[in-house]
Design an enzyme around this catalytic site. Structure first.
Site: not given
Lengths: 277, 277
Positions: A148, A223, A256
């Site tokens: 991320s 995600d 995620h």
């Protein structure tokens, strides 16, 4: 030198250590984690850097990814920095995506952030020097990966130092921070409103002009931050125009979380090890 | 029936789910986690129970052990209960080793604890019934493992139900709770001062009189709670006198953490799978 071991734990035969030190670059006390494989055969071992995402510390990857099994299997050291400067005297913000826990791996230029928020220089210079003293039989070969915000960090640091890092990979990375809400918020705060100054911290810009090492990216289709924050279109277009091959993999149904990371981490380790051997 | 899925995440191809429900036995709302392997070949799959230690919820093992890789590889379901009843109306104590997070997998008989603290019956009856509806193609074969207080729980539940559980294993278990500080504190609180009533919740007593399934135990030598809380002497002596073979393994240098569990979990899974096939 204020470097101190605060924790040493055996994991899969190697040592998972946590260190604290005073950072001259960040002007505050910092912690980081490092895994040293058992190295029973006294071979030269390479070093992988892991950069974590928003709100994380070095503990998330250490405790949730299961990476130690792979690091011991491949006899590679892994270093995990924190995600920002820390402490009561360090500027902060109530939002989860700004201030402490959200350093974005850049060097801030705007007050009050510029006093402490120099994560790029901290990692590429100060922590690099420390790491080289901690890895016995260090081969000198390095690669970088992240998740991320840390995927953005891995790509930017890797693409700014293409001779140094032999491979770059990322899970769910922010690929074009100058065009998405997380990145615009952070860059306008840390760097100011002159958007030209943002470009040198954007992987989609860097990929236009560098000869990159091999790059692999994994993105879950479920995600919650995709595609808004993690859109790949501009990055892949710019890479193609500069003849850079990117192994961009979409994984059906994954989100995620660290469940996603742990599932595909073996594939990422294999990719890195191939370049580090 | 109040059973609800609160979270579903893909991990290693299977599904890591979290459920909430109202427990009739515990008289409160509860959460638990379950992993269902992908079962692409539509085979019958067995079920492993994991019981966690003091202060834990179902999340610790889900997030820190990396078990999903092994569960998918062996195509086995894994269910992870919470460690006590929960909620504002449930009796509690400020200490980490009593009250919520410290149910000890027994049925309390003393007020105010007896109103909610019935973890043994909750697991062996109520949650057993729920689990059987959640595992598709359930083979009906079960085994049980746990850590610390949950190692005690796995041994007690396994030894009280020897026909049901095909294997028992434990990391750093409390083996003789009636003789160590953690157990004495919990049993005197939940069961009262009559120490005869404690014996049916002590693995070292149960091992004297049962024909046990295969048992494996792993204990780190650098565990801060060993030997004070986790002494094996009485358990192994009583097992030997009753001709019960115990595979008791000391692991040099390992501590009480999930780094220890994750390192040796593959060995425990292999041990269970051998008995569940």
């Amino acid at each position: 030198m204020s470097l101190k071991v605060s924790e040493t734990k055996l994991a899969f035969g190697g040592e998972q250590r946590k260190y604290t030190h005073y950072s001259e670059v960040l002007q505050c006390d910092m912690a980081f984690s490092i895994y040293l494989p058992s190295n029973k055969q006294q071979k030269e071992i390479p070093l992988i850097w892991w950069l974590s995402g928003l709100t994380c510390t070095d503990d998330n990857f250490s405790q949730k990814s299961g990476f130690q099994r792979l690091a011991e299997q491949h006899q590679v050291a892994v270093i995990i920095p924190d995600t920002s400067p820390r402490g009561e005297n360090v500027a902060d913000d109530d939002a989860y995506d700004l201030g402490q826990g959200a350093g974005f791996y850049i060097d801030a230029t705007k007050q009050p952030w510029s006093e402490h928020y120099k994560m790029y220089t901290y990692i590429t210079e100060e922590l690099t020097g420390i790491a080289s003293t901690l890895v016995p039989h260090f081969s000198g070969k390095e690669s970088i990966m992240g998740h991320s915000m840390g995927g953005h960090g891995a790509l930017v640091i890797g693409l700014k130092n293409t001779k140094r890092f032999k491979a770059i990979s990322a899970f769910s990375p922010i690929l074009t921070p100058t065009q998405v809400p997380w990145g615009i918020k952070a860059f306008s705060t840390y760097l100011g409103e002159d958007q030209d100054s943002w470009k040198s911290w954007d992987a989609s810009e860097l990929i236009k002009v560098t000869e990159a090492p091999p790059i692999m990216i994994s993105q879950g289709t479920q995600d919650g931050f995709y595609p808004e924050q993690l859109n790949e279109t501009i990055f892949l277009k710019n890479a193609t125009e500069n003849n850079q091959l990117i192994n961009y993999k979409k994984e059906e149904g994954y989100d995620h979380s660290y469940f996603f990371i742990s599932t595909f981490l073996e594939e990422h380790f294999n990719f890195h090890i191939n370049q580090l051997s």
